[in-house]
Design a protein around this motif. Structure first.
Motif, PDB file in Angstrom:
ATOM      1  N   PHE A  17       9.833 -16.165   5.331  1.00  0.00           N
ATOM      2  CA  PHE A  17       8.912 -15.163   4.298  1.00  0.00           C
ATOM      3  C   PHE A  17       9.727 -14.283   3.748  1.00  0.00           C
ATOM      4  O   PHE A  17       9.679 -14.269   2.421  1.00  0.00           O
ATOM      5  N   SER A  18      10.398 -13.378   4.392  1.00  0.00           N
ATOM      6  CA  SER A  18      11.070 -12.189   3.891  1.00  0.00           C
ATOM      7  C   SER A  18      12.640 -12.806   3.065  1.00  0.00           C
ATOM      8  O   SER A  18      12.571 -12.230   1.976  1.00  0.00           O
ATOM      9  N   ALA A  19      12.920 -14.092   3.467  1.00  0.00           N
ATOM     10  CA  ALA A  19      14.027 -14.681   2.741  1.00  0.00           C
ATOM     11  C   ALA A  19      13.723 -15.065   1.415  1.00  0.00           C
ATOM     12  O   ALA A  19      14.184 -14.973   0.275  1.00  0.00           O
ATOM     13  N   ILE A  20      12.454 -15.970   1.335  1.00  0.00           N
ATOM     14  CA  ILE A  20      11.936 -16.217   0.293  1.00  0.00           C
ATOM     15  C   ILE A  20      11.650 -15.160  -0.806  1.00  0.00           C
ATOM     16  O   ILE A  20      12.088 -15.083  -1.875  1.00  0.00           O
ATOM     17  N   LEU A  91      17.305 -23.851 -15.499  1.00  0.00           N
ATOM     18  CA  LEU A  91      18.302 -23.304 -14.556  1.00  0.00           C
ATOM     19  C   LEU A  91      17.492 -23.303 -13.076  1.00  0.00           C
ATOM     20  O   LEU A  91      18.081 -23.450 -12.023  1.00  0.00           O
ATOM     21  N   LYS A  92      16.448 -22.383 -13.225  1.00  0.00           N
ATOM     22  CA  LYS A  92      15.720 -22.194 -11.927  1.00  0.00           C
ATOM     23  C   LYS A  92      15.295 -23.477 -11.219  1.00  0.00           C
ATOM     24  O   LYS A  92      15.507 -23.481 -10.143  1.00  0.00           O
ATOM     25  N   ILE A  93      14.602 -24.363 -11.923  1.00  0.00           N
ATOM     26  CA  ILE A  93      14.100 -25.473 -11.412  1.00  0.00           C
ATOM     27  C   ILE A  93      15.193 -26.321 -10.612  1.00  0.00           C
ATOM     28  O   ILE A  93      15.114 -27.074  -9.696  1.00  0.00           O
ATOM     29  N   THR A  94      16.476 -26.371 -11.446  1.00  0.00           N
ATOM     30  CA  THR A  94      17.370 -27.306 -11.015  1.00  0.00           C
ATOM     31  C   THR A  94      18.015 -26.542  -9.825  1.00  0.00           C
ATOM     32  O   THR A  94      18.668 -27.258  -8.814  1.00  0.00           O
ATOM     33  N   GLY A  95      18.141 -25.121  -9.647  1.00  0.00           N
ATOM     34  CA  GLY A  95      18.609 -24.388  -8.391  1.00  0.00           C
ATOM     35  C   GLY A  95      17.742 -24.660  -7.204  1.00  0.00           C
ATOM     36  O   GLY A  95      18.231 -24.997  -6.096  1.00  0.00           O
ATOM     37  N   VAL A  96      16.256 -24.742  -7.530  1.00  0.00           N
ATOM     38  CA  VAL A  96      15.271 -24.909  -6.436  1.00  0.00           C
ATOM     39  C   VAL A  96      15.628 -26.339  -5.949  1.00  0.00           C
ATOM     40  O   VAL A  96      15.446 -26.765  -4.707  1.00  0.00           O
ATOM     41  N   ILE A  97      15.665 -27.225  -6.907  1.00  0.00           N
ATOM     42  CA  ILE A  97      15.841 -28.625  -6.518  1.00  0.00           C
ATOM     43  C   ILE A  97      17.139 -29.008  -5.900  1.00  0.00           C
ATOM     44  O   ILE A  97      17.399 -29.821  -4.787  1.00  0.00           O
ATOM     45  N   GLY A  98      18.237 -28.188  -6.200  1.00  0.00           N
ATOM     46  CA  GLY A  98      19.456 -28.332  -5.560  1.00  0.00           C
ATOM     47  C   GLY A  98      19.298 -28.059  -3.965  1.00  0.00           C
ATOM     48  O   GLY A  98      19.753 -28.675  -3.238  1.00  0.00           O
ATOM     49  N   GLY A  99      19.135 -26.555  -3.837  1.00  0.00           N
ATOM     50  CA  GLY A  99      18.696 -26.283  -2.618  1.00  0.00           C
ATOM     51  C   GLY A  99      17.561 -27.191  -1.731  1.00  0.00           C
ATOM     52  O   GLY A  99      18.028 -27.596  -0.459  1.00  0.00           O
ATOM     53  N   GLY A 100      16.831 -27.645  -2.344  1.00  0.00           N
ATOM     54  CA  GLY A 100      15.666 -28.593  -1.458  1.00  0.00           C
ATOM     55  C   GLY A 100      16.316 -29.951  -1.154  1.00  0.00           C
ATOM     56  O   GLY A 100      16.203 -30.261   0.034  1.00  0.00           O
TER      57      GLY A 100
ATOM     58  N   LEU B  11      18.627 -23.781   9.152  1.00  0.00           N
ATOM     59  CA  LEU B  11      18.824 -24.981   8.117  1.00  0.00           C
ATOM     60  C   LEU B  11      18.082 -24.327   6.761  1.00  0.00           C
ATOM     61  O   LEU B  11      18.524 -24.086   5.776  1.00  0.00           O
ATOM     62  N   ALA B  12      16.762 -23.996   7.094  1.00  0.00           N
ATOM     63  CA  ALA B  12      15.867 -23.446   6.146  1.00  0.00           C
ATOM     64  C   ALA B  12      16.278 -21.880   5.693  1.00  0.00           C
ATOM     65  O   ALA B  12      16.473 -21.859   4.359  1.00  0.00           O
ATOM     66  N   LEU B  13      16.971 -21.072   6.331  1.00  0.00           N
ATOM     67  CA  LEU B  13      17.457 -19.762   6.007  1.00  0.00           C
ATOM     68  C   LEU B  13      18.599 -19.993   4.821  1.00  0.00           C
ATOM     69  O   LEU B  13      18.715 -19.519   3.854  1.00  0.00           O
ATOM     70  N   PHE B  14      19.464 -21.088   5.422  1.00  0.00           N
ATOM     71  CA  PHE B  14      20.750 -21.363   4.696  1.00  0.00           C
ATOM     72  C   PHE B  14      20.255 -21.987   3.181  1.00  0.00           C
ATOM     73  O   PHE B  14      20.880 -21.612   2.383  1.00  0.00           O
ATOM     74  N   CYS B  15      19.452 -22.941   3.374  1.00  0.00           N
ATOM     75  CA  CYS B  15      19.067 -23.433   1.789  1.00  0.00           C
ATOM     76  C   CYS B  15      18.434 -22.490   0.991  1.00  0.00           C
ATOM     77  O   CYS B  15      18.482 -22.545  -0.198  1.00  0.00           O
ATOM     78  N   ILE B  16      17.470 -21.413   1.695  1.00  0.00           N
ATOM     79  CA  ILE B  16      17.122 -20.522   0.868  1.00  0.00           C
ATOM     80  C   ILE B  16      18.133 -19.737   0.066  1.00  0.00           C
ATOM     81  O   ILE B  16      18.021 -19.367  -1.042  1.00  0.00           O
ATOM     82  N   GLY B  17      19.237 -19.659   1.011  1.00  0.00           N
ATOM     83  CA  GLY B  17      20.386 -18.935   0.303  1.00  0.00           C
ATOM     84  C   GLY B  17      21.099 -19.517  -0.727  1.00  0.00           C
ATOM     85  O   GLY B  17      21.395 -19.035  -1.646  1.00  0.00           O
ATOM     86  N   ILE B  18      21.088 -20.865  -0.348  1.00  0.00           N
ATOM     87  CA  ILE B  18      21.673 -21.555  -1.579  1.00  0.00           C
ATOM     88  C   ILE B  18      20.870 -21.655  -2.820  1.00  0.00           C
ATOM     89  O   ILE B  18      21.509 -21.659  -4.054  1.00  0.00           O
TER      90      ILE B  18
END
Lengths: 166, 109
Positions: A17-20, A91-100, B11-18
Protein backbone atom coordinates in the motif's frame (compact mmCIF):
# COMPACT_ATOMS: atom_id res chain seq x y z
CA UNK A 1 -3.06 -17.99 12.16
CA UNK A 2 0.12 -17.61 14.16
CA UNK A 3 1.66 -14.29 15.15
CA UNK A 4 4.39 -14.66 12.52
CA UNK A 5 1.87 -15.20 9.77
CA UNK A 6 -0.23 -12.29 10.94
CA UNK A 7 2.84 -10.02 11.01
CA UNK A 8 3.91 -11.20 7.57
CA UNK A 9 0.58 -10.40 5.95
CA UNK A 10 0.18 -7.14 7.82
CA UNK A 11 3.67 -5.95 6.81
CA UNK A 12 3.23 -7.11 3.22
CA UNK A 13 -0.03 -5.23 2.82
CA UNK A 14 1.50 -2.17 4.51
CA UNK A 15 4.54 -2.26 2.21
CA UNK A 16 2.51 -2.69 -0.97
CA UNK A 17 0.00 0.00 0.00
CA UNK A 18 2.75 2.45 0.91
CA UNK A 19 4.64 1.71 -2.31
CA UNK A 20 1.53 2.40 -4.37
CA UNK A 21 0.88 5.58 -2.41
CA UNK A 22 4.49 6.62 -3.01
CA UNK A 23 4.05 6.29 -6.76
CA UNK A 24 0.67 8.01 -7.00
CA UNK A 25 1.04 10.87 -4.52
CA UNK A 26 1.53 14.23 -6.19
CA UNK A 27 3.77 15.98 -3.71
CA UNK A 28 7.42 14.76 -3.56
CA UNK A 29 7.51 15.19 0.22
CA UNK A 30 4.56 12.84 0.62
CA UNK A 31 6.31 10.36 -1.65
CA UNK A 32 9.40 10.44 0.56
CA UNK A 33 7.31 9.88 3.68
CA UNK A 34 5.48 6.92 2.12
CA UNK A 35 8.82 5.46 1.04
CA UNK A 36 10.03 5.69 4.64
CA UNK A 37 6.97 3.63 5.65
CA UNK A 38 7.96 1.02 3.04
CA UNK A 39 11.48 0.87 4.44
CA UNK A 40 10.19 0.42 7.98
CA UNK A 41 7.94 -2.42 6.84
CA UNK A 42 10.83 -4.11 5.03
CA UNK A 43 13.03 -3.70 8.11
CA UNK A 44 10.46 -5.46 10.25
CA UNK A 45 10.40 -8.19 7.60
CA UNK A 46 14.15 -8.56 8.16
CA UNK A 47 13.62 -8.86 11.92
CA UNK A 48 11.00 -11.51 11.21
CA UNK A 49 13.58 -13.41 9.14
CA UNK A 50 16.05 -13.02 12.04
CA UNK A 51 18.41 -10.85 9.99
CA UNK A 52 18.76 -8.34 12.79
CA UNK A 53 21.98 -6.68 11.67
CA UNK A 54 20.59 -5.92 8.22
CA UNK A 55 17.33 -4.68 9.76
CA UNK A 56 19.23 -2.11 11.80
CA UNK A 57 21.48 -1.17 8.85
CA UNK A 58 18.40 -0.80 6.66
CA UNK A 59 16.83 1.54 9.20
CA UNK A 60 19.96 3.63 9.68
CA UNK A 61 21.15 3.80 6.08
CA UNK A 62 17.90 3.83 4.12
CA UNK A 63 15.21 5.24 6.38
CA UNK A 64 17.72 7.49 8.12
CA UNK A 65 20.47 8.74 5.87
CA UNK A 66 19.21 8.32 2.32
CA UNK A 67 15.69 9.52 2.95
CA UNK A 68 16.93 12.53 4.91
CA UNK A 69 19.16 13.31 1.93
CA UNK A 70 16.13 13.15 -0.37
CA UNK A 71 14.09 15.38 1.93
CA UNK A 72 17.01 17.78 2.17
CA UNK A 73 17.31 18.10 -1.62
CA UNK A 74 13.55 18.54 -2.02
CA UNK A 75 13.42 21.26 0.64
CA UNK A 76 16.53 22.94 -0.74
CA UNK A 77 15.14 23.17 -4.27
CA UNK A 78 11.71 24.15 -3.00
CA UNK A 79 10.05 21.38 -4.97
CA UNK A 80 7.23 21.19 -2.48
CA UNK A 81 4.75 22.52 -5.01
CA UNK A 82 2.75 19.86 -6.77
CA UNK A 83 4.21 20.59 -10.15
CA UNK A 84 4.02 17.91 -12.75
CA UNK A 85 3.64 19.63 -16.10
CA UNK A 86 3.01 17.91 -19.40
CA UNK A 87 0.38 15.57 -18.07
CA UNK A 88 0.10 12.83 -20.62
CA UNK A 89 -2.63 10.34 -19.85
CA UNK A 90 -1.44 7.77 -22.37
CA UNK A 91 2.06 7.81 -20.93
CA UNK A 92 0.67 6.87 -17.53
CA UNK A 93 -1.53 4.14 -18.93
CA UNK A 94 1.32 2.62 -20.92
CA UNK A 95 3.60 2.78 -17.86
CA UNK A 96 1.11 0.92 -15.70
CA UNK A 97 0.48 -1.62 -18.46
CA UNK A 98 4.23 -2.12 -18.86
CA UNK A 99 4.76 -2.75 -15.15
CA UNK A 100 1.72 -5.02 -14.99
CA UNK A 101 2.88 -7.00 -18.01
CA UNK A 102 6.31 -7.54 -16.45
CA UNK A 103 4.65 -8.72 -13.25
CA UNK A 104 2.37 -11.05 -15.20
CA UNK A 105 5.32 -12.60 -17.05
CA UNK A 106 7.37 -13.06 -13.88
CA UNK A 107 4.46 -14.55 -11.92
CA UNK A 108 3.70 -16.92 -14.79
CA UNK A 109 7.35 -17.93 -14.98
CA UNK A 110 7.76 -18.45 -11.24
CA UNK A 111 4.47 -19.99 -10.23
CA UNK A 112 5.49 -23.47 -11.34
CA UNK A 113 9.11 -23.27 -10.20
CA UNK A 114 10.18 -26.29 -8.16
CA UNK A 115 11.42 -23.98 -5.42
CA UNK A 116 7.83 -23.45 -4.30
CA UNK A 117 7.62 -25.90 -1.46
CA UNK A 118 10.73 -24.65 0.31
CA UNK A 119 10.46 -22.77 3.58
CA UNK A 120 12.29 -19.60 4.53
CA UNK A 121 12.87 -20.06 8.23
CA UNK A 122 11.53 -17.29 10.43
CA UNK A 123 12.34 -16.48 14.06
CA UNK A 124 15.33 -18.80 14.18
CA UNK A 125 18.75 -19.27 12.66
CA UNK A 126 21.97 -17.58 13.69
CA UNK A 127 23.34 -16.31 10.39
CA UNK A 128 21.74 -12.90 10.57
CA UNK A 129 23.29 -11.95 13.89
CA UNK A 130 26.08 -9.42 13.92
CA UNK A 131 28.64 -11.86 15.32
CA UNK A 132 28.40 -14.29 12.41
CA UNK A 133 28.05 -11.59 9.76
CA UNK A 134 31.07 -9.72 11.13
CA UNK A 135 33.14 -12.90 11.13
CA UNK A 136 32.26 -13.61 7.50
CA UNK A 137 32.73 -9.97 6.51
CA UNK A 138 36.19 -9.64 7.98
CA UNK A 139 37.46 -13.11 7.06
CA UNK A 140 36.22 -14.02 3.60
CA UNK A 141 35.06 -10.64 2.36
CA UNK A 142 37.69 -8.31 3.71
CA UNK A 143 38.96 -7.25 0.26
CA UNK A 144 35.52 -6.21 -1.07
CA UNK A 145 34.98 -4.43 2.23
CA UNK A 146 38.14 -2.38 1.76
CA UNK A 147 37.33 -1.73 -1.91
CA UNK A 148 33.95 -0.37 -0.87
CA UNK A 149 35.75 2.26 1.19
CA UNK A 150 37.52 3.38 -2.01
CA UNK A 151 34.09 3.44 -3.67
CA UNK A 152 32.79 5.73 -0.94
CA UNK A 153 35.80 8.01 -1.28
CA UNK A 154 35.32 8.29 -5.04
CA UNK A 155 31.57 8.88 -4.57
CA UNK A 156 32.34 11.67 -2.12
CA UNK A 157 34.85 13.31 -4.47
CA UNK A 158 32.42 12.92 -7.37
CA UNK A 159 29.59 14.51 -5.40
CA UNK A 160 31.71 17.50 -4.49
CA UNK A 161 32.98 17.93 -8.06
CA UNK A 162 29.50 17.64 -9.59
CA UNK A 163 27.85 19.79 -6.96
CA UNK A 164 30.18 22.75 -6.91
CA UNK A 165 29.45 25.80 -8.99
CA UNK A 166 31.66 25.99 -12.03
CA UNK B 1 6.88 -19.00 5.94
CA UNK B 2 6.81 -20.49 2.40
CA UNK B 3 9.34 -18.93 0.07
CA UNK B 4 6.80 -18.10 -2.64
CA UNK B 5 5.15 -15.55 -0.37
CA UNK B 6 8.42 -13.66 -0.31
CA UNK B 7 8.97 -14.15 -4.05
CA UNK B 8 5.61 -12.68 -4.95
CA UNK B 9 5.88 -9.84 -2.41
CA UNK B 10 9.26 -8.78 -3.81
CA UNK B 11 7.94 -9.17 -7.34
CA UNK B 12 5.01 -6.88 -6.59
CA UNK B 13 7.26 -4.24 -4.98
CA UNK B 14 9.68 -4.43 -7.92
CA UNK B 15 6.91 -4.01 -10.48
CA UNK B 16 5.44 -1.07 -8.57
CA UNK B 17 8.89 0.48 -8.83
CA UNK B 18 9.01 -0.21 -12.57
CA UNK B 19 5.57 1.31 -13.08
CA UNK B 20 6.65 4.36 -11.07
CA UNK B 21 9.76 4.85 -13.21
CA UNK B 22 7.67 4.58 -16.36
CA UNK B 23 4.83 6.88 -15.27
CA UNK B 24 6.37 9.68 -13.22
CA UNK B 25 8.24 12.58 -14.82
CA UNK B 26 9.86 13.96 -11.68
CA UNK B 27 13.51 12.92 -11.51
CA UNK B 28 13.54 12.66 -7.70
CA UNK B 29 10.52 10.36 -7.64
CA UNK B 30 12.05 8.21 -10.37
CA UNK B 31 15.14 7.94 -8.20
CA UNK B 32 13.02 6.91 -5.22
CA UNK B 33 11.36 4.22 -7.32
CA UNK B 34 14.83 2.85 -8.13
CA UNK B 35 15.52 2.67 -4.38
CA UNK B 36 12.26 0.77 -3.96
CA UNK B 37 13.38 -1.78 -6.57
CA UNK B 38 16.74 -2.20 -4.81
CA UNK B 39 14.93 -2.88 -1.55
CA UNK B 40 12.65 -5.46 -3.16
CA UNK B 41 15.74 -7.32 -4.38
CA UNK B 42 17.34 -7.08 -0.94
CA UNK B 43 14.26 -8.59 0.69
CA UNK B 44 14.28 -11.47 -1.77
CA UNK B 45 18.01 -12.09 -1.24
CA UNK B 46 17.54 -12.33 2.52
CA UNK B 47 14.54 -14.64 2.14
CA UNK B 48 16.57 -16.89 -0.16
CA UNK B 49 19.50 -16.90 2.25
CA UNK B 50 17.20 -18.02 5.06
CA UNK B 51 15.70 -20.63 2.76
CA UNK B 52 19.15 -22.00 1.97
CA UNK B 53 20.00 -21.97 5.67
CA UNK B 54 16.87 -23.93 6.49
CA UNK B 55 17.95 -26.84 4.30
CA UNK B 56 21.77 -26.74 4.46
CA UNK B 57 22.13 -25.30 7.95
CA UNK B 58 22.39 -28.69 9.62
CA UNK B 59 25.50 -29.56 7.62
CA UNK B 60 27.14 -26.15 7.47
CA UNK B 61 26.07 -23.68 10.17
CA UNK B 62 27.19 -20.74 8.00
CA UNK B 63 25.11 -21.73 4.98
CA UNK B 64 23.34 -18.75 3.47
CA UNK B 65 25.51 -16.09 5.04
CA UNK B 66 26.82 -15.02 1.63
CA UNK B 67 23.40 -13.71 0.66
CA UNK B 68 23.29 -11.41 3.66
CA UNK B 69 26.81 -10.13 2.96
CA UNK B 70 25.66 -9.44 -0.58
CA UNK B 71 22.72 -7.38 0.74
CA UNK B 72 25.17 -5.44 2.88
CA UNK B 73 27.27 -4.57 -0.18
CA UNK B 74 24.14 -3.62 -2.15
CA UNK B 75 23.32 -1.14 0.62
CA UNK B 76 26.88 0.23 0.46
CA UNK B 77 26.66 0.76 -3.29
CA UNK B 78 23.16 2.24 -2.98
CA UNK B 79 24.36 4.84 -0.48
CA UNK B 80 27.20 5.91 -2.79
CA UNK B 81 24.84 5.92 -5.76
CA UNK B 82 22.29 8.11 -4.01
CA UNK B 83 24.84 10.75 -3.09
CA UNK B 84 26.12 11.02 -6.67
CA UNK B 85 22.63 10.84 -8.17
CA UNK B 86 21.25 13.58 -5.97
CA UNK B 87 24.25 15.76 -6.86
CA UNK B 88 23.45 15.22 -10.54
CA UNK B 89 19.78 16.12 -9.94
CA UNK B 90 20.83 19.26 -8.06
CA UNK B 91 23.08 20.25 -10.95
CA UNK B 92 20.29 19.60 -13.43
CA UNK B 93 17.97 21.78 -11.37
CA UNK B 94 20.52 24.57 -11.38
CA UNK B 95 20.83 24.48 -15.17
CA UNK B 96 17.19 23.99 -16.18
CA UNK B 97 15.29 25.18 -13.06
CA UNK B 98 13.22 22.04 -13.17
CA UNK B 99 13.53 18.37 -12.26
CA UNK B 100 11.20 17.28 -15.03
CA UNK B 101 12.99 14.69 -17.11
CA UNK B 102 11.15 15.82 -20.25
CA UNK B 103 13.41 18.85 -20.26
CA UNK B 104 16.41 16.59 -20.51
CA UNK B 105 15.80 15.99 -24.21
CA UNK B 106 17.59 19.25 -24.81
CA UNK B 107 20.75 17.24 -24.28
CA UNK B 108 20.19 16.10 -27.85
CA UNK B 109 21.06 19.42 -29.40
Amino acid sequence: MSATQFLFWFLSILALFSAIMMVVSKSPVHSVLWLIVVFFAISVHYVLLNAQFLAIVNLIVYAGAIMVLFLFVIMLMNLNAETEPLKNKWLKITGVIGGGALMLVLVAALKDADIRNRIAETNKGEIGLIHNLGMALFKEYVIPFEISSVLFLSAMVGTVVIGKKE
Amino acid sequence: MPIDNYIFLSLALFCIGIAGVLTRRNAIIIFMCIELMLNAVNLLLIAFSKMHHATAGAVNPDAGINGQIFVFFIMVVAAAEVSVGLAIIAMMYRNTHSVDINFLNRLKH
